[in-house]
Design an enzyme around this catalytic site. Structure first.
Site, mmCIF file in Angstrom:
data_model
loop_
_atom_site.group_PDB
_atom_site.id
_atom_site.type_symbol
_atom_site.label_atom_id
_atom_site.label_comp_id
_atom_site.label_asym_id
_atom_site.label_seq_id
_atom_site.Cartn_x
_atom_site.Cartn_y
_atom_site.Cartn_z
ATOM 1 N N ARG A 14 0.656 -1.360 -0.215
ATOM 2 C CA ARG A 14 -0.206 -0.050 0.034
ATOM 3 C C ARG A 14 0.737 1.064 0.204
ATOM 4 N NH1 ARG A 14 -0.860 4.621 2.255
ATOM 5 N NH2 ARG A 14 -0.042 3.911 4.432
ATOM 6 N N ASP A 15 1.526 1.495 1.020
ATOM 7 C CA ASP A 15 2.691 2.702 0.895
ATOM 8 C C ASP A 15 3.285 2.578 -0.014
ATOM 9 O OD1 ASP A 15 2.851 5.745 2.476
ATOM 10 O OD2 ASP A 15 3.917 5.396 3.974
ATOM 11 N N HIS A 206 6.269 4.627 12.451
ATOM 12 C CA HIS A 206 6.853 4.500 10.671
ATOM 13 C C HIS A 206 7.311 5.092 10.169
ATOM 14 C CE1 HIS A 206 3.914 3.867 7.283
ATOM 15 N NE2 HIS A 206 5.014 4.837 7.017
ATOM 16 N N HIS A 208 10.702 6.393 8.195
ATOM 17 C CA HIS A 208 10.944 6.622 6.501
ATOM 18 C C HIS A 208 12.611 7.269 6.789
ATOM 19 C CE1 HIS A 208 7.211 6.980 3.814
ATOM 20 N NE2 HIS A 208 6.818 6.800 4.901
ATOM 21 N N CYS A 239 9.619 9.024 -1.915
ATOM 22 C CA CYS A 239 9.440 10.396 -0.258
ATOM 23 C C CYS A 239 8.342 10.896 -1.559
ATOM 24 C CB CYS A 239 11.128 11.167 0.312
ATOM 25 S SG CYS A 239 9.912 12.400 0.845
ATOM 26 N N ASN A 248 10.134 4.349 2.850
ATOM 27 C CA ASN A 248 9.948 3.792 4.485
ATOM 28 C C ASN A 248 11.687 2.646 4.600
ATOM 29 O OD1 ASN A 248 7.105 3.675 4.915
ATOM 30 N ND2 ASN A 248 6.645 3.348 2.547
#
Length: 298
Positions: A14-15, A206, A208, A239, A248
Site C-alpha cells: 500500500r504505502d 512508522h 522513513h 518520498c 520507508n
C-alpha cells in the site's frame, strides 16, 4: 530493556506501491502479497480504498483483496479515508481497516482539504460503522516529527491527536515520520509525550529513511517499549515530497536488526529478501534494502 517480540507491519503493497509512478499490474500486486504472506509477517497492509481519481495506483483495490490468498493468522488491513471507502472495503472482504490522520494542520489541509478537527469528525463515521461491523481500526498519525509544509511539529500536538484517535476507538496508533526528518532525540521527546496519553502497547512507529535515520529512530522507540514497527519490503515507496529520496525503512533491514538484537519477529529473512528481489525485478528498479544490496555481493 527491549521488547521480547516485535510485530512487524508490512506496508509495502500500500504505502510502498502508492508512490510508484507507473501503474503496477494487479497480478504483480497479488503475487507480492502472497509472497509476503509466506514470510511469516503477521500484518500486511494490502491496498487503499481511496478514490481512483486521487490514487490511480490503488484503483484495483477490490480485485487485489479478492485475488490474494489470505492465510490464517495473517491480517490484511486496508486504508479507508471515509465511509464510502470503508463500505467498499468491507464489500471486498476486508476484515481490518486503517484511517490516516496527521498532527499538522497544513498537511491535513493540503492532503484532505480540511482541518485536523474536521478530519477527526469524518473518521467518527468510519469508526461507528466499523464498531457496528466488529472491524478493528488502526489509526495513522502522520508528520509526528516534522511536516513538509509547516516544519516543526510540537510533541504536544502529536500527543493530542493520538489521544483523540485512540479514544475514538483505534486499537493501535501508528506514529509516522513521513518525511524522515526525525532523529533519535526528537523521537524520544515525541514518544515520551504521546506515552502520557496513549498506552505504549497501543503504539507503533512508522519511520522513513529519507535522512538515513530510520533504524536509529526505531531503536529508540524499542528502548522506550514500543513493540510494533511498520516497514516496507525493499524499502518500497519513495518520498512524495523529495524527488529521488528514499522512503520507508526496508523490512529486510529492520528484521536483520531485530534478529541481531535477539528480538523475535517470526519473519523468515531469506524469504523476505526473495520477495524484495521479485518486486524490484517487476518494477525494474534496485532495492533500497541495505541487507539485500550486501547479500547480492556475497
Amino acid at each position: 530493556a527491549f521488547p521480547q517480540r516485535v510485530k512487524v507491519v508490512e506496508v509495502g503493497p500500500r504505502d510502498g506501491l502508492q508512490n510508484e509512478k507507473s501503474v503496477v499490474p494487479t497480478p504483480v500486486k497479488i503475487r507480492l502479497i502472497d509472497m509476503l504472506s509466506e514470510t511469516g509477517l503477521p500484518v500486511i497492509e494490502a491496498t487503499s480504498f481511496v478514490s481512483p481519481r486521487w490514487v490511480p495506483q490503488m484503483a484495483d483495490h477490490a480485485e487485489v483483496m479478492q485475488g490474494i490468498n489470505k492465510l490464517p493468522g495473517v491480517s490484511y488491513p486496508v486504508l479507508t479515508p471515509n465511509l464510502k471507502g470503508f463500505q467498499a472495503a468491507v464489500a471486498a472482504g476486508a476484515k481490518e481497516v486503517s484511517i490516516f490522520g496527521a498532527a499538522s494542520e497544513l498537511f491535513t489541509k493540503k492532503n484532505i482539504n480540511c482541518s485536523i478537527e474536521e478530519s477527526l469528525e469524518r473518521f467518527s463515521e468510519v469508526m461507528n460503522a466499523a464498531r457496528a461491523a466488529s472491524i478493528p481500526v488502526r489509526g495513522y498519525v502522520s508528520c509526528v516529527l516534522g511536516c513538509p509544509y509547516e516544519g516543526n511539529i510540537s510533541a504536544a500536538k502529536v500527543a493530542e491527536v493520538s489521544k483523540k484517535m485512540y479514544s475514538m476507538g483505534c486499537y493501535e496508533i501508528s506514529l509516522g515520520d513521513r518525511i524522515g526528518i526525525g532523529t533519535p532525540g526528537s523521537m524520544k521527546e515525541m514518544l515520551a509525550a504521546v506515552m502520557k496519553e496513549v498506552p505504549v502497547g497501543a503504539l507503533a512507529v512508522h519511520c522513513h529513511d529519507t535522512y538515513g535515520q530510520a533504524l536509529a529512530n526505531i531503536l529508540v522507540a524499542l528502548q522506550m517499549g514500543v513493540s510494533v514497527v511498520d516497514a516496507s519490503v525493499a524499502g518500497l515507496g519513495g518520498c512524495p515530497y523529495a524527488q529521488g529520496a528514499s522512503g520507508n525503512v526496508a523490512t529486510e533491514d529492520l528484521v536483520y536488526m531485530l534478529n541481531g538484537l535477539g528480538i523475535h519477529t517470526g519473519v523468515d529473512l531469506q524469504k523476505l529478501m526473495d520477495t524484495g528481489t521479485f518486486i524490484c525485478n517487476a518494477l525494474n528498479r534496485r532495492t533500497n534494502s541495505k541487507v539485500s544490496q550486501a547479500a547480492c555481493r556475497l
